[in-house]
Design a protein around this motif. Structure first.
Motif, PDB file in Angstrom:
ATOM      1  N   ALA A 117       1.015  -4.342  -4.013  1.00 36.79           N
ATOM      2  CA  ALA A 117       2.379  -4.182  -4.512  1.00 36.79           C
ATOM      3  C   ALA A 117       3.373  -4.970  -3.659  1.00 36.79           C
ATOM      4  O   ALA A 117       4.342  -5.542  -4.184  1.00 36.79           O
ATOM      5  N   SER A 118       3.144  -5.022  -2.358  1.00 36.02           N
ATOM      6  CA  SER A 118       4.021  -5.780  -1.467  1.00 36.02           C
ATOM      7  C   SER A 118       3.939  -7.274  -1.764  1.00 36.02           C
ATOM      8  O   SER A 118       4.959  -7.976  -1.760  1.00 36.02           O
ATOM      9  N   THR A 136       0.422   9.841  -5.877  1.00 34.91           N
ATOM     10  CA  THR A 136       0.923   8.515  -5.516  1.00 34.91           C
ATOM     11  C   THR A 136       0.438   7.455  -6.502  1.00 34.91           C
ATOM     12  O   THR A 136       1.193   6.558  -6.897  1.00 34.91           O
ATOM     13  N   SER A 137      -0.809   7.581  -6.931  1.00 31.76           N
ATOM     14  CA  SER A 137      -1.378   6.624  -7.883  1.00 31.76           C
ATOM     15  C   SER A 137      -0.685   6.716  -9.242  1.00 31.76           C
ATOM     16  O   SER A 137      -0.441   5.698  -9.899  1.00 31.76           O
ATOM     17  N   ARG A 150       2.264   3.347   3.012  1.00 38.84           N
ATOM     18  CA  ARG A 150       2.500   4.359   4.042  1.00 38.84           C
ATOM     19  C   ARG A 150       1.772   5.667   3.710  1.00 38.84           C
ATOM     20  O   ARG A 150       1.238   6.326   4.607  1.00 38.84           O
ATOM     21  N   THR A 151       1.784   6.023   2.438  1.00 38.46           N
ATOM     22  CA  THR A 151       1.057   7.231   2.030  1.00 38.46           C
ATOM     23  C   THR A 151      -0.432   7.062   2.269  1.00 38.46           C
ATOM     24  O   THR A 151      -1.105   7.983   2.751  1.00 38.46           O
ATOM     25  N   GLY A 152      -0.970   5.878   1.944  1.00 35.16           N
ATOM     26  CA  GLY A 152      -2.386   5.596   2.171  1.00 35.16           C
ATOM     27  C   GLY A 152      -2.768   5.681   3.634  1.00 35.16           C
ATOM     28  O   GLY A 152      -3.822   6.222   3.990  1.00 35.16           O
ATOM     29  N   ARG A 180       5.790  -0.284  -0.176  1.00 34.76           N
ATOM     30  CA  ARG A 180       6.009   0.396   1.106  1.00 34.76           C
ATOM     31  C   ARG A 180       5.595   1.870   1.004  1.00 34.76           C
ATOM     32  O   ARG A 180       4.949   2.404   1.913  1.00 34.76           O
ATOM     33  N   TYR A 181       5.983   2.500  -0.095  1.00 35.08           N
ATOM     34  CA  TYR A 181       5.680   3.925  -0.306  1.00 35.08           C
ATOM     35  C   TYR A 181       4.171   4.165  -0.418  1.00 35.08           C
ATOM     36  O   TYR A 181       3.614   5.049   0.244  1.00 35.08           O
TER      37      TYR A 181
END
Length: 235
Positions: free
Chosen positions: A163-164, A21-22, A146-148, A142-143
């Motif tokens: 990021a948001s 993800t990072s 949610r993953t976090g 959002r991605y």
């Protein structure tokens, strides 16, 4: 022994998700930063340039997240018999500090442009890139967030929140550009100052949240529920 191996495999799987993800965040933010930097310089727009700098900050945040995960995964030793798991808190704190720094820097640059205003020159391509960046950052935030939350990573959640907020930054820049195109009124420096205040507030909140976790805040209800369920299922 089996329980230990199962926990280790789950931890390794979690670490892979965080790193993956990072990396997605790093590549996305670097590309956005390059495009925005070019647009900002060509258009003489301080707001777009600061937005590009903010994207680079996000890329650095993702790098810090990866480093934090790798360090947190180190095996316990004599000096640290309980392992290095709290390194994730430190990496989350560094991300929060970067967000706070980006906010302060943005505020300083925006004030400079308010005192000595300059007229931007947006083109059709510049407007298109800024508009696309809004959508990309919104989806990315959002991605990542949610993953976090799914893997219980404070660093990823912090990166997702950042990021948001960047999506809001890009949206504000886009709206100020549209206003300038329609009326000739340039508000981007003022918009930058307001956004800087929002980013600073976000950085402070992230720091306070991370400090609370380090001190031992109440565990999430969903997480405790899953733990109780898993314990009850053990034969």
């Amino acid at each position: 022994m089996k329980d230990t191996q199962t926990v280790r495999r789950m931890q390794e799987k979690r670490d892979r998700v965080i790193v993956k993800t990072s990396i997605v965040g790093i590549l996305t933010n670097v590309l956005l930063a390059v495009f925005k930097a070019v647009v900002g310089i060509v258009s003489n727009s301080i707001a777009v340039v600061l937005d590009a700098v903010n994207n680079l900050t996000d890329a650095v945040s993702s790098v810090i997240t990866i480093v934090g995960v790798k360090l947190a995964g180190k095996k316990p030793d004599k000096a640290h018999p309980f392992g290095y798991g709290r390194m994730e808190y430190l990496s989350a704190m560094m991300i929060a500090a970067l967000v706070l720094y980006a906010g302060v820097t943005s505020a300083v640059e925006s004030v400079k442009k308010i005192v000595v205003p300059e007229k931007p020159a947006y083109g059709a391509v510049a407007m298109l890139i800024i508009a696309a960046a809004v959508g990309v950052k919104f989806v990315l935030g959002r991605y990542v967030r949610r993953t976090g939350e799914r893997v219980h990573s404070g660093s990823l959640v912090a990166s997702g929140k950042d990021a948001s907020f960047d999506a809001v930054v890009s949206a504000s820049v886009f709206l100020s550009a549209v206003l300038y195109q329609l009326t000739g009124i340039s508000l981007e420096a003022w918009v930058g100052a307001v956004i800087a205040g929002i980013i600073i507030k976000s950085g402070i909140e992230m720091i306070l949240e991370t400090v609370g976790q380090m001190l031992g805040s109440r565990a999430d209800r969903d997480l405790t529920g899953k733990i109780k369920k898993a314990v009850c299922e053990v034969p």
